[in-house]
Design an enzyme around this catalytic site. Structure first.
Site, PDB file in Angstrom:
ATOM      1  N   CYS A  54       0.833  -1.212   0.000  1.00 23.86           N
ATOM      2  CA  CYS A  54       0.000   0.000   0.000  1.00 23.86           C
ATOM      3  C   CYS A  54       0.865   1.258   0.000  1.00 23.86           C
ATOM      4  O   CYS A  54       0.536   2.248  -0.667  1.00 23.86           O
ATOM      5  CB  CYS A  54      -0.917   0.013   1.226  1.00 23.86           C
ATOM      6  SG  CYS A  54      -2.047  -1.374   1.281  1.00 23.86           S
ATOM      7  N   ARG A 137      -7.822  -4.401  -3.198  1.00 24.64           N
ATOM      8  CA  ARG A 137      -7.404  -3.226  -3.979  1.00 24.64           C
ATOM      9  C   ARG A 137      -8.398  -3.035  -5.129  1.00 24.64           C
ATOM     10  O   ARG A 137      -8.237  -3.612  -6.202  1.00 24.64           O
ATOM     11  CB  ARG A 137      -5.983  -3.424  -4.517  1.00 24.64           C
ATOM     12  CG  ARG A 137      -4.970  -3.651  -3.425  1.00 24.64           C
ATOM     13  CD  ARG A 137      -3.562  -3.875  -3.942  1.00 24.64           C
ATOM     14  NE  ARG A 137      -2.781  -4.514  -2.898  1.00 24.64           N
ATOM     15  CZ  ARG A 137      -2.240  -3.889  -1.859  1.00 24.64           C
ATOM     16  NH1 ARG A 137      -2.376  -2.583  -1.761  1.00 24.64           N
ATOM     17  NH2 ARG A 137      -1.568  -4.543  -0.939  1.00 24.64           N
TER      18      ARG A 137
END
Ligand code: BEZ
Length: 236
Positions: A54, A137
């Site tokens: 991330c 995601r």
């Protein structure tokens, strides 16, 4: 069937209005998608703050924010973390993290706090096969009218390709602007696809080369040139 698959969750689909929500973010409260009316917006989720994949993604997206903004697109992130975690993580990224030539990266776009998972659930970002507590995601491309135009999902372990997200945005805008479709791997300057022949007569005309400026592989697969400068002028 395993228990995790028993609960049916409605997920937003391409062509539908983006689900409405109000949220607290690192840039203040937002009303979505109303605050973004008239602009493209990419709403994306990430699994958790203070995680390496991330972090690499946020640094990349923040570094490309100007490029997305210049293409008329705003960015909004989300994870199932609280506001103070978000703030601390973004401060750490700016102050401490160097990655692939990026450093001192300031994330200026809003990052939504979603501890209750209300927004993540509404947008189908929770996938229990991956995690019950972390969003996958997900990437939603939403047009200036608030309609979802593209959805892309990646699992927890796979960082996104941000060049592809930018390419997809430009292709969507080009399709809207010129009424065409874009073939595999299309980039500005490449030939584009025109709508298929709508009648036997039109199919025949195309095969006989009666429509100027077309290159037909077969009656249903015709392309035409679309100048790169013309595309960039229209979409940027
Ligand atoms: C990461 O961003 O590094 C990550 C987050 C959740 C699970 C696995 C990796």
């Amino acid at each position: 069937m395993e228990e995790q698959n028993e609960k049916v969750v409605a997920m937003p689909r391409i062509g539908e209005k983006a689900p409405v929500f109000k949220a607290v973010t690192t840039q203040g409260e937002i009303n979505f998608p109303a605050d973004y009316k008239g602009s493209w917006v990419i709403l994306f989720s990430h699994p958790a703050d203070f995680t390496p994949v991330c972090t690499s993604e946020f640094m990349t997206f923040a570094s490309m924010e100007k490029q997305f903004n210049e293409a008329g697109c705003k960015l909004v992130g989300l994870s199932v973390d609280g506001l103070y975690s978000h703030i601390a993580w973004l401060r750490t990224i700016k102050e401490k993290i160097e990655y692939r030539g990026m450093k001192n990266v300031e994330v200026k776009f809003p990052l939504i706090e979603d501890i209750t998972m209300e927004v993540a659930t509404k947008y189908g970002m929770m996938m229990p096969g991956e995690s019950n507590t972390k969003a996958v995601r997900a990437v939603f491309f939403i047009d200036p009218k608030g309609v979802i135009r593209t959805i892309i999902y990646y699992p927890l372990s796979l960082g996104r390709n941000f060049d592809e997200l930018y390419r997809a945005l430009i292709a969507l805008k080009t399709a809207d602007e010129f009424g065409i479709a874009t073939p595999a791997d299309w980039r500005p300057g490449d030939d584009v696809i025109i709508s298929p022949a709508g009648s036997c007569g039109a199919a025949q005309d195309r095969m006989e080369g009666k429509e100027e400026g077309l290159e037909c592989k077969d009656w249903f697969f015709c392309t035409k040139k679309l100048d790169k400068e013309k595309v960039l002028k229209a979409v940027l």
